[in-house]
Design a protein around this motif. Structure first.
Motif, PDB file in Angstrom:
ATOM      1  N   SER A  99       4.406  -5.578   1.469  1.00  0.00           N
ATOM      2  CA  SER A  99       4.368  -4.519   2.474  1.00  0.00           C
ATOM      3  C   SER A  99       5.410  -3.438   2.213  1.00  0.00           C
ATOM      4  O   SER A  99       5.680  -2.621   3.096  1.00  0.00           O
ATOM      5  CB  SER A  99       4.583  -5.120   3.872  1.00  0.00           C
ATOM      6  OG  SER A  99       5.839  -5.768   3.949  1.00  0.00           O
ATOM      7  N   ASN A 100       6.003  -3.437   1.039  1.00  0.00           N
ATOM      8  CA  ASN A 100       7.016  -2.442   0.696  1.00  0.00           C
ATOM      9  C   ASN A 100       6.411  -1.040   0.765  1.00  0.00           C
ATOM     10  O   ASN A 100       5.496  -0.701   0.022  1.00  0.00           O
ATOM     11  CB  ASN A 100       7.549  -2.725  -0.716  1.00  0.00           C
ATOM     12  CG  ASN A 100       8.748  -1.855  -1.060  1.00  0.00           C
ATOM     13  OD1 ASN A 100       8.978  -0.825  -0.445  1.00  0.00           O
ATOM     14  ND2 ASN A 100       9.500  -2.288  -2.053  1.00  0.00           N
ATOM     15  N   THR A 101       6.935  -0.233   1.667  1.00  0.00           N
ATOM     16  CA  THR A 101       6.362   1.104   1.870  1.00  0.00           C
ATOM     17  C   THR A 101       6.559   2.006   0.658  1.00  0.00           C
ATOM     18  O   THR A 101       5.737   2.894   0.412  1.00  0.00           O
ATOM     19  CB  THR A 101       6.990   1.773   3.098  1.00  0.00           C
ATOM     20  OG1 THR A 101       8.418   1.757   2.973  1.00  0.00           O
ATOM     21  CG2 THR A 101       6.601   1.040   4.371  1.00  0.00           C
ATOM     22  N   LEU A 102       7.618   1.780  -0.112  1.00  0.00           N
ATOM     23  CA  LEU A 102       7.860   2.648  -1.259  1.00  0.00           C
ATOM     24  C   LEU A 102       6.794   2.464  -2.339  1.00  0.00           C
ATOM     25  O   LEU A 102       6.556   3.364  -3.139  1.00  0.00           O
ATOM     26  CB  LEU A 102       9.258   2.389  -1.839  1.00  0.00           C
ATOM     27  CG  LEU A 102       9.785   3.482  -2.772  1.00  0.00           C
ATOM     28  CD1 LEU A 102       9.979   4.777  -2.013  1.00  0.00           C
ATOM     29  CD2 LEU A 102      11.095   3.074  -3.426  1.00  0.00           C
ATOM     30  N   ASN A 103       6.137   1.299  -2.376  1.00  0.00           N
ATOM     31  CA  ASN A 103       5.033   1.117  -3.313  1.00  0.00           C
ATOM     32  C   ASN A 103       3.899   2.100  -3.046  1.00  0.00           C
ATOM     33  O   ASN A 103       3.107   2.410  -3.936  1.00  0.00           O
ATOM     34  CB  ASN A 103       4.488  -0.314  -3.228  1.00  0.00           C
ATOM     35  CG  ASN A 103       5.426  -1.321  -3.863  1.00  0.00           C
ATOM     36  OD1 ASN A 103       6.247  -0.970  -4.705  1.00  0.00           O
ATOM     37  ND2 ASN A 103       5.318  -2.569  -3.451  1.00  0.00           N
ATOM     38  N   GLY A 106      -0.981  -4.339  -0.828  1.00  0.00           N
ATOM     39  CA  GLY A 106      -0.552  -3.419  -1.869  1.00  0.00           C
ATOM     40  C   GLY A 106      -1.219  -2.058  -1.881  1.00  0.00           C
ATOM     41  O   GLY A 106      -2.176  -1.788  -1.156  1.00  0.00           O
ATOM     42  N   SER A 107      -0.687  -1.193  -2.748  1.00  0.00           N
ATOM     43  CA  SER A 107      -1.175   0.181  -2.886  1.00  0.00           C
ATOM     44  C   SER A 107      -2.058   0.361  -4.107  1.00  0.00           C
ATOM     45  O   SER A 107      -2.583   1.454  -4.331  1.00  0.00           O
ATOM     46  CB  SER A 107       0.022   1.135  -2.977  1.00  0.00           C
ATOM     47  OG  SER A 107       0.808   0.841  -4.131  1.00  0.00           O
ATOM     48  N   GLN A 108      -2.220  -0.687  -4.910  1.00  0.00           N
ATOM     49  CA  GLN A 108      -3.051  -0.565  -6.110  1.00  0.00           C
ATOM     50  C   GLN A 108      -4.536  -0.491  -5.755  1.00  0.00           C
ATOM     51  O   GLN A 108      -5.292   0.262  -6.371  1.00  0.00           O
ATOM     52  CB  GLN A 108      -2.795  -1.734  -7.055  1.00  0.00           C
ATOM     53  CG  GLN A 108      -3.621  -1.686  -8.328  1.00  0.00           C
ATOM     54  CD  GLN A 108      -3.027  -2.505  -9.440  1.00  0.00           C
ATOM     55  OE1 GLN A 108      -2.022  -2.126 -10.029  1.00  0.00           O
ATOM     56  NE2 GLN A 108      -3.625  -3.632  -9.736  1.00  0.00           N
ATOM     57  N   ALA A 109      -4.956  -1.268  -4.757  1.00  0.00           N
ATOM     58  CA  ALA A 109      -6.372  -1.309  -4.387  1.00  0.00           C
ATOM     59  C   ALA A 109      -6.921   0.055  -3.984  1.00  0.00           C
ATOM     60  O   ALA A 109      -7.985   0.461  -4.471  1.00  0.00           O
ATOM     61  CB  ALA A 109      -6.593  -2.336  -3.281  1.00  0.00           C
ATOM     62  N   PRO A 110      -6.254   0.802  -3.089  1.00  0.00           N
ATOM     63  CA  PRO A 110      -6.803   2.121  -2.749  1.00  0.00           C
ATOM     64  C   PRO A 110      -6.873   3.068  -3.940  1.00  0.00           C
ATOM     65  O   PRO A 110      -7.811   3.865  -4.043  1.00  0.00           O
ATOM     66  CB  PRO A 110      -5.852   2.637  -1.662  1.00  0.00           C
ATOM     67  CG  PRO A 110      -4.626   1.800  -1.769  1.00  0.00           C
ATOM     68  CD  PRO A 110      -5.071   0.473  -2.273  1.00  0.00           C
TER      69      PRO A 110
END
Length: 399
Positions: free
Chosen positions: A170-174, A295-299
């Protein structure tokens, strides 16, 4: 029971009106009932719910700034002047926070040691960390233009939903890499790197290959997610391909997706196609129903489905933990960028196999006992934890 009823001036046959010390609450009861009815109607109406969510993104954009603080270093350097006036400059974006600030220094140092071009670093950090880095940069990178931006986590927090996983997911910086066009409005072609990487070749050739590609249709290049496990490199592993919206986007669930730890892209095209807004729509949709776990990779992989180019795996090598020392030696000649994904990190005790690689790029070797010069037997651990590990290390290797 009768005393209770008398106290509140009620009888079993009286109207259900609550009185206390001579005051009756008929208007209050009616008001409460009307309020509950309005709330019920509001949340049961699908169109109202949809407009509310759309308003949330608009409100976030209008009321919550992306940046908390921005500072620039070495703006008068020759390298910065070249970056402003010509195309001989590499614009490299790295996001790092907390324990990754030290690995960030090694990553930057490795880039500078292997490229012949001018480099302009654009660093994304959390609130309050720009001062920490700024103090170090004044002594380490005296002629390198560096821009440090503190990312406002409040902008993306309402859009993050972790369906499965721990706090690190859940790291927002990712998620800061989803906002590159707004964070750096003047940049076009950029290279993005995770901070747990080491570059051992001229990364400028990566940008050359991207700019000179014959087919300019796609404007995002990266390496396939996992080279050893083919199944976990497909979309049906990463996202919920049974979801109706995902199914409309991902027409071939068995196609491969990329790892977003290293990529090169054209932010000008991002702006033309409103990529950031599209990313936010997927993030918002995932808060309502499960499209991916974390994570942010999926979007990113959803937005760039069918419009990304595959880079050679040497630009994002993540298989080191699967090899022993001999296999690692053979791998070394192929690699251009080491990406220390997973739990084994070369700045930790568990990264023994990678110490020799990472330590030579970290500028302050005295901060890590295993980066100091000399025989391992002469190392002095700085804590009981390190001491216990060193003892096991000696015994296992027969030193």
């Amino acid at each position: 029971m009768s005393n209770f009823l008398k106290r509140f001036r009620l009888t079993p046959f009286a109207n259900p009106v609550l009185c206390w010390r001579g005051y009756c609450s008929i208007p209050l009861v009616i008001l409460i009932l009307l309020t509950l009815c309005l709330i019920d109607i509001y949340y049961l109406n699908p169109s109202t719910k949809q407009s509310t969510h759309e308003l949330d993104i608009t409100t976030l954009r209008e009321r919550v700034p992306l940046t908390l603080h921005r500072q620039r270093h070495n703006q008068d350097s020759i390298a910065n002047l070249r970056c402003v006036t010509g195309k001989e400059c590499l614009h490299i974006v790295i996001a790092a926070t907390g324990v990754y600030l030290k690995p960030l220094l090694a990553c930057m140092n490795s880039i500078l040691q292997h490229t012949i071009r001018h480099v302009h670093f654009h660093l994304l950090v959390s609130e309050g960390e720009s001062r920490i880095l700024g103090d170090r940069f004044r002594h380490m990178f005296t002629n390198v233009p560096i821009e440090i931006v503190e990312f406002n986590s409040a902008r993306v927090e309402p859009l993050i939903k972790i369906w499965k996983g721990g706090a690190r997911h859940s790291n927002t910086l990712n998620h800061a890499r989803l906002y590159l066009t707004e964070l750096f409005p003047a940049l076009d072609n950029v290279i993005y790197l995770d901070p747990d990487t080491i570059v051992v070749d001229d990364i400028g050739t990566l940008l050359d290959d991207f700019v000179s590609r014959k087919d300019q249709t796609n404007y995002f290049s990266a390496v396939v997610s996992k080279q050893l496990d083919l199944h976990s490199s497909t979309y049906d592993f990463l996202v919920n391909c049974n979801d109706v919206d995902v199914r409309q986007k991902v027409t071939s669930p068995s196609s491969k997706y990329f790892n977003a730890g290293v990529f090169v892209t054209d932010l000008r095209r991002w702006r033309e196609d409103s990529i950031t807004m599209e990313l936010e729509k997927w993030l918002l949709l995932n808060t309502k129903r499960k499209l991916w776990n974390w994570g942010s990779q999926a979007p990113l992989t959803l937005v760039f489905y069918g419009r990304w180019d595959e880079m050679d795996s040497s630009w994002n090598e993540r298989r080191m933990k699967f090899y022993d020392r001999q296999e690692f030696e053979k791998l070394a000649g192929h690699v251009r960028v080491y990406h220390f994904a997973g739990d084994d990190k070369p700045w930790k005790n568990n990264g023994k196999l990678l110490w020799h690689l990472w330590c030579k790029y970290y500028p302050i070797k005295t901060e890590f006992w295993f980066c100091q010069d000399g025989d391992y037997l002469n190392l002095m651990p700085s804590s009981p934890v390190d001491y216990g590990f060193v003892r096991q290390f000696w015994m296992r290797d027969g030193l």
